[in-house]
Design a protein around this motif. Structure first.
Motif, PDB file in Angstrom:
ATOM      1  N   GLU A 146       0.818  -1.206   0.000  1.00 19.46           N
ATOM      2  CA  GLU A 146       0.000   0.000   0.000  1.00 19.46           C
ATOM      3  C   GLU A 146       0.856   1.262   0.000  1.00 19.46           C
ATOM      4  OE1 GLU A 146      -2.486  -0.444   3.401  1.00 19.46           O
ATOM      5  OE2 GLU A 146      -3.902  -1.792   2.385  1.00 19.46           O
ATOM      6  N   ASN A 147       2.148   1.111   0.267  1.00 22.49           N
ATOM      7  CA  ASN A 147       3.036   2.271   0.316  1.00 22.49           C
ATOM      8  C   ASN A 147       3.727   2.513  -1.023  1.00 22.49           C
ATOM      9  OD1 ASN A 147       4.613   4.397   1.571  1.00 22.49           O
ATOM     10  ND2 ASN A 147       6.327   2.968   1.528  1.00 22.49           N
ATOM     11  N   CYS A 148       4.383   1.490  -1.575  1.00 25.32           N
ATOM     12  CA  CYS A 148       5.149   1.671  -2.803  1.00 25.32           C
ATOM     13  C   CYS A 148       4.548   0.934  -3.995  1.00 25.32           C
ATOM     14  CB  CYS A 148       6.595   1.219  -2.606  1.00 25.32           C
ATOM     15  SG  CYS A 148       6.785  -0.577  -2.365  1.00 25.32           S
ATOM     16  N   GLY A 149       3.516   0.139  -3.780  1.00 21.12           N
ATOM     17  CA  GLY A 149       2.850  -0.540  -4.885  1.00 21.12           C
ATOM     18  C   GLY A 149       3.558  -1.778  -5.393  1.00 21.12           C
ATOM     19  N   HIS A 150       4.617  -2.216  -4.714  1.00 17.28           N
ATOM     20  CA  HIS A 150       5.405  -3.345  -5.193  1.00 17.28           C
ATOM     21  C   HIS A 150       4.634  -4.649  -4.998  1.00 17.28           C
ATOM     22  CE1 HIS A 150       9.426  -4.992  -6.253  1.00 17.28           C
ATOM     23  NE2 HIS A 150       8.975  -6.056  -5.616  1.00 17.28           N
ATOM     24  N   ALA A 151       4.581  -5.484  -6.056  1.00 18.05           N
ATOM     25  CA  ALA A 151       3.945  -6.803  -5.944  1.00 18.05           C
ATOM     26  C   ALA A 151       4.826  -7.709  -5.090  1.00 18.05           C
ATOM     27  CB  ALA A 151       3.737  -7.408  -7.322  1.00 18.05           C
ATOM     28  N   GLN A 152       4.202  -8.418  -4.178  1.00 22.62           N
ATOM     29  CA  GLN A 152       4.946  -9.280  -3.271  1.00 22.62           C
ATOM     30  C   GLN A 152       5.055 -10.695  -3.832  1.00 22.62           C
ATOM     31  OE1 GLN A 152       6.052  -7.551  -0.253  1.00 22.62           O
ATOM     32  NE2 GLN A 152       5.393  -6.060  -1.768  1.00 22.62           N
ATOM     33  N   PRO A 153       6.157 -11.383  -3.553  1.00 23.28           N
ATOM     34  CA  PRO A 153       6.248 -12.781  -3.987  1.00 23.28           C
ATOM     35  C   PRO A 153       5.195 -13.611  -3.266  1.00 23.28           C
ATOM     36  CG  PRO A 153       8.065 -12.227  -2.512  1.00 23.28           C
ATOM     37  CD  PRO A 153       7.374 -10.942  -2.834  1.00 23.28           C
ATOM     38  N   ARG A 154       4.572 -14.512  -4.000  1.00 26.99           N
ATOM     39  CA  ARG A 154       3.549 -15.364  -3.392  1.00 26.99           C
ATOM     40  C   ARG A 154       4.207 -16.437  -2.532  1.00 26.99           C
ATOM     41  NH1 ARG A 154       1.825 -14.747  -8.779  1.00 26.99           N
ATOM     42  NH2 ARG A 154      -0.169 -13.667  -9.015  1.00 26.99           N
ATOM     43  N   GLU A 155       3.549 -16.753  -1.458  1.00 29.72           N
ATOM     44  CA  GLU A 155       4.087 -17.764  -0.538  1.00 29.72           C
ATOM     45  C   GLU A 155       4.236 -19.108  -1.224  1.00 29.72           C
ATOM     46  OE1 GLU A 155       2.930 -19.795   3.785  1.00 29.72           O
ATOM     47  OE2 GLU A 155       1.702 -18.213   2.912  1.00 29.72           O
ATOM     48  N   ARG A 156       3.354 -19.389  -2.188  1.00 26.09           N
ATOM     49  CA  ARG A 156       3.355 -20.690  -2.848  1.00 26.09           C
ATOM     50  C   ARG A 156       4.292 -20.757  -4.055  1.00 26.09           C
ATOM     51  NH1 ARG A 156      -2.802 -22.677  -3.455  1.00 26.09           N
ATOM     52  NH2 ARG A 156      -1.730 -24.370  -4.575  1.00 26.09           N
ATOM     53  N   ASP A 157       4.977 -19.676  -4.376  1.00 26.43           N
ATOM     54  CA  ASP A 157       5.894 -19.729  -5.519  1.00 26.43           C
ATOM     55  C   ASP A 157       6.961 -20.802  -5.320  1.00 26.43           C
ATOM     56  OD1 ASP A 157       4.516 -17.792  -6.817  1.00 26.43           O
ATOM     57  OD2 ASP A 157       6.032 -16.230  -6.629  1.00 26.43           O
ATOM     58  N   HIS A 158       7.418 -20.963  -4.086  1.00 22.49           N
ATOM     59  CA  HIS A 158       8.371 -22.034  -3.776  1.00 22.49           C
ATOM     60  C   HIS A 158       8.132 -22.472  -2.340  1.00 22.49           C
ATOM     61  CE1 HIS A 158      12.064 -24.403  -4.312  1.00 22.49           C
ATOM     62  NE2 HIS A 158      12.231 -24.179  -3.020  1.00 22.49           N
ATOM     63  N   MET A 159       7.843 -23.759  -2.175  1.00 24.90           N
ATOM     64  CA  MET A 159       7.544 -24.290  -0.851  1.00 24.90           C
ATOM     65  C   MET A 159       8.383 -25.545  -0.605  1.00 24.90           C
ATOM     66  SD  MET A 159       3.365 -23.992  -0.839  1.00 24.90           S
ATOM     67  CE  MET A 159       3.213 -25.007  -2.313  1.00 24.90           C
ATOM     68  N   GLU A 160       8.858 -25.685   0.617  1.00 24.78           N
ATOM     69  CA  GLU A 160       9.593 -26.880   1.030  1.00 24.78           C
ATOM     70  C   GLU A 160       9.109 -27.290   2.412  1.00 24.78           C
ATOM     71  OE1 GLU A 160      13.780 -26.290   0.877  1.00 24.78           O
ATOM     72  OE2 GLU A 160      13.827 -25.805  -1.267  1.00 24.78           O
ATOM     73  N   GLN A 161       8.995 -28.587   2.619  1.00 20.26           N
ATOM     74  CA  GLN A 161       8.592 -29.081   3.938  1.00 20.26           C
ATOM     75  C   GLN A 161       9.227 -30.433   4.195  1.00 20.26           C
ATOM     76  OE1 GLN A 161       4.373 -29.300   4.623  1.00 20.26           O
ATOM     77  NE2 GLN A 161       4.598 -30.166   6.669  1.00 20.26           N
ATOM     78  N   GLU A 162       9.668 -30.600   5.407  1.00 17.27           N
ATOM     79  CA  GLU A 162      10.236 -31.866   5.846  1.00 17.27           C
ATOM     80  C   GLU A 162       9.452 -32.305   7.068  1.00 17.27           C
ATOM     81  OE1 GLU A 162      14.733 -33.701   5.993  1.00 17.27           O
ATOM     82  OE2 GLU A 162      14.400 -31.643   6.659  1.00 17.27           O
ATOM     83  N   CYS A 163       8.974 -33.535   7.054  1.00 19.87           N
ATOM     84  CA  CYS A 163       8.177 -34.052   8.161  1.00 19.87           C
ATOM     85  C   CYS A 163       8.670 -35.453   8.483  1.00 19.87           C
ATOM     86  CB  CYS A 163       6.693 -34.060   7.792  1.00 19.87           C
ATOM     87  SG  CYS A 163       5.609 -34.649   9.119  1.00 19.87           S
ATOM     88  N   GLY A 164       9.491 -35.567   9.516  1.00 25.47           N
ATOM     89  CA  GLY A 164      10.068 -36.858   9.853  1.00 25.47           C
ATOM     90  C   GLY A 164      10.889 -37.386   8.684  1.00 25.47           C
ATOM     91  N   PRO A 165      10.577 -38.598   8.201  1.00 22.41           N
ATOM     92  CA  PRO A 165      11.361 -39.184   7.110  1.00 22.41           C
ATOM     93  C   PRO A 165      10.915 -38.719   5.721  1.00 22.41           C
ATOM     94  CG  PRO A 165       9.707 -40.737   7.824  1.00 22.41           C
ATOM     95  CD  PRO A 165       9.567 -39.537   8.735  1.00 22.41           C
ATOM     96  N   ILE A 166       9.860 -37.881   5.638  1.00 17.18           N
ATOM     97  CA  ILE A 166       9.292 -37.474   4.355  1.00 17.18           C
ATOM     98  C   ILE A 166       9.675 -36.018   4.066  1.00 17.18           C
ATOM     99  CG2 ILE A 166       7.184 -37.641   2.968  1.00 17.18           C
ATOM    100  CD1 ILE A 166       5.867 -38.592   5.639  1.00 17.18           C
ATOM    101  N   ALA A 167       9.738 -35.669   2.782  1.00 19.50           N
ATOM    102  CA  ALA A 167       9.984 -34.279   2.402  1.00 19.50           C
ATOM    103  C   ALA A 167       9.300 -33.999   1.073  1.00 19.50           C
ATOM    104  CB  ALA A 167      11.482 -33.996   2.304  1.00 19.50           C
ATOM    105  N   ALA A 168       8.945 -32.737   0.871  1.00 16.75           N
ATOM    106  CA  ALA A 168       8.312 -32.327  -0.380  1.00 16.75           C
ATOM    107  C   ALA A 168       8.786 -30.930  -0.748  1.00 16.75           C
ATOM    108  CB  ALA A 168       6.791 -32.365  -0.254  1.00 16.75           C
ATOM    109  N   VAL A 169       8.852 -30.684  -2.048  1.00 18.10           N
ATOM    110  CA  VAL A 169       9.232 -29.371  -2.580  1.00 18.10           C
ATOM    111  C   VAL A 169       8.297 -29.056  -3.734  1.00 18.10           C
ATOM    112  CG1 VAL A 169      11.029 -28.005  -3.703  1.00 18.10           C
ATOM    113  CG2 VAL A 169      11.652 -29.655  -1.920  1.00 18.10           C
ATOM    114  N   SER A 170       7.856 -27.814  -3.796  1.00 16.31           N
ATOM    115  CA  SER A 170       6.998 -27.354  -4.893  1.00 16.31           C
ATOM    116  C   SER A 170       7.522 -26.023  -5.391  1.00 16.31           C
ATOM    117  CB  SER A 170       5.548 -27.205  -4.421  1.00 16.31           C
ATOM    118  OG  SER A 170       4.699 -26.793  -5.476  1.00 16.31           O
TER     119      SER A 170
END
Length: 431
Positions: A146-170
């Motif tokens: 709202e101040n400079c009008g810059h578009a923000q990177p979306r949270e889902r553009d790159h996601m990584e998660q590790e849960c115990g022995p499993i992991a995923a990347v998008s």
């Protein structure tokens, strides 16, 4: 009148009628114009005077300044000393070039506040997003500052998660404007205390309305249903079937939301996505799917053969199953990726596919969207792309596979989850 003499001597023509004048004339002999009231015509010098000459020169020592060019605070006719050039003077003493503009600052003001002083700005409300560009502005619900009008990177553009022995990347990939894939990973404890690992991957149908919301809703609903059913003691294959049904219901519900109606266009369908999932226990590997997202088996011992565990709901798969084309011909066709099964209100009929396997050796299950398998379609190609230590470093393995797709062109969103088999006993528990 002495102050006007140099000025009069400088005039050769009447400023009013251009009649030639003689030295000492106070009035024009042709039109009677009062020459004493006319400022001297300046020398014909350009704004930029080169070759060492300056465009404006002070009078000789003791002489008056021309009218209109007196230094500030000096009345016409008064003798004033010539001041030294001020610091930052627009006249360069070396070249004699004048720049008719003020000296430029060392730094230009930024469109957005200087990040170095952003700390002085009032702190945003708790929980509010802060702009990544100006570090001060509040980010609105559309993702713009709202101040400079810059578009923000979306949270889902790159996601990584590790849960115990499993992991995923998008990852969004290199061609799409947003990431329409989603995933969910988790672990559960079966009633006998043994561990189970779960991975769900969904791919939004780009030609439909809100494909990113569809994949997110499906992955969450399927994961929650699957984990709860496994903890209750349901067989993994039945739990997978029920999870796909729950995911379908979640996507169908999006079609009735007002947001879908606002975004709906005549050429679009209701929100839709594909789904593929895997459940790994101590001795059983179960997969389930609808659409063309896939699961692969890659043994730790690479001397053993890898395998594709799913069959696409697609035009290409139908052509191969009907014996009309071989696999290479079918997937080379431009219609290859037209899906014949999906989750969504516009689906013809929901037909969840499930299958269970009992591998006789350790390995890793690759659960992915076509954004990855487009660049490693065959089971052997996928096995070659999977790092040798993927079973013990699943996050690194998933990162490498996403990088493989991006290096290949990244034409689509890319999502991959790696699930080691068998599920290790340590780290078991509800995610």
């Amino acid at each position: 009148m002495m102050s006007q003499m140099p000025q009069q001597a400088a005039l050769t023509n009447c400023p009013s009628c251009e009649e030639p004048l003689e030295s000492g004339d106070r009035f024009c002999g042709a039109c009677g114009y009062d020459l004493s009231a006319v400022p001297a015509r300046p020398d014909d010098q350009p704004t930029l005077a080169v070759n060492g000459s300056a465009p404006v020169s002070p009078p000789a020592e003791g002489g008056p300044w021309p009218v209109g060019q007196e230094p500030a605070g000096t009345a016409s006719g008064e003798h004033a000393p010539v001041p030294p050039p001020p610091s930052g003077s627009p006249v360069s003493p070396a070249s004699g070039v004048r720049f008719d503009r003020p000296s430029e600052p060392d730094e230009y003001p930024l469109q957005a506040p200087d990040p170095r002083v952003a700390a002085e700005a009032p702190a945003p409300a708790e929980g509010a997003k802060v702009c990544v560009a100006c570090r001060a502005g509040h980010v609105d619900h559309d993702g713009y500052c709202e101040n400079c009008g810059h578009a923000q990177p979306r949270e889902r553009d790159h996601m990584e998660q590790e849960c115990g022995p499993i992991a995923a990347v998008s990852d969004r990939g290199l061609r799409h404007h947003r990431n329409e894939d989603a995933f969910a990973v988790g672990t559960a404890a079966l009633p006998d205390g043994s561990p189970a690992s779960v991975a769900i991957v969904c791919d939004g149908v780009s030609s439909a309305t809100r494909p990113d919301d569809a994949s997110l809703a499906a992955s969450r609903a399927a994961s929650e249903s699957l984990l709860a059913a496994l903890e209750r003691g349901a067989h993994p294959q039945q739990a997978m079937h029920d999870a796909i049904v729950a995911a379908s219901q979640a996507v169908n519900a999006l079609a009735a939301e007002p947001q879908t109606a606002r975004e709906h266009a005549p050429h679009q369908n209701a929100p839709a996505c594909t789904i593929v999932g895997a459940v790994v226990t101590s001795g059983l590997l179960t997969v389930g799917w609808v659409g063309d997202s896939r699961a692969y088996w890659v043994p730790v011992d690479r001397s053993s053969l890898p395998a594709r565990l799913t069959e696409d709901d697609s035009w290409a798969a139908q052509m191969v199953a009907a014996g009309l084309m071989n696999e290479a011909e079918a997937y080379a066709d431009e219609r290859a990726h037209a899906i014949t099964g999906w989750l969504g209100a516009d689906a013809y009929e929901l037909e969840p596919h499930t299958a269970s396997f009992k591998p006789d050796r350790p390995g890793v299950v690759v659960v992915c969207t076509d954004g990855l398998w487009n660049y490693a379609e065959g089971a052997q190609e996928m096995a070659e792309a999977v790092p040798l230590d993927a079973a013990v470093r699943p996050l690194h393995g998933a990162q490498v596979l996403v990088g493989h797709a991006l290096d290949g062109g990244g034409h689509d969103n890319v999502t991959v989850a790696l699930v080691p088999f068998p599920a290790p006993s340590q780290g078991a528990g509800s995610a």
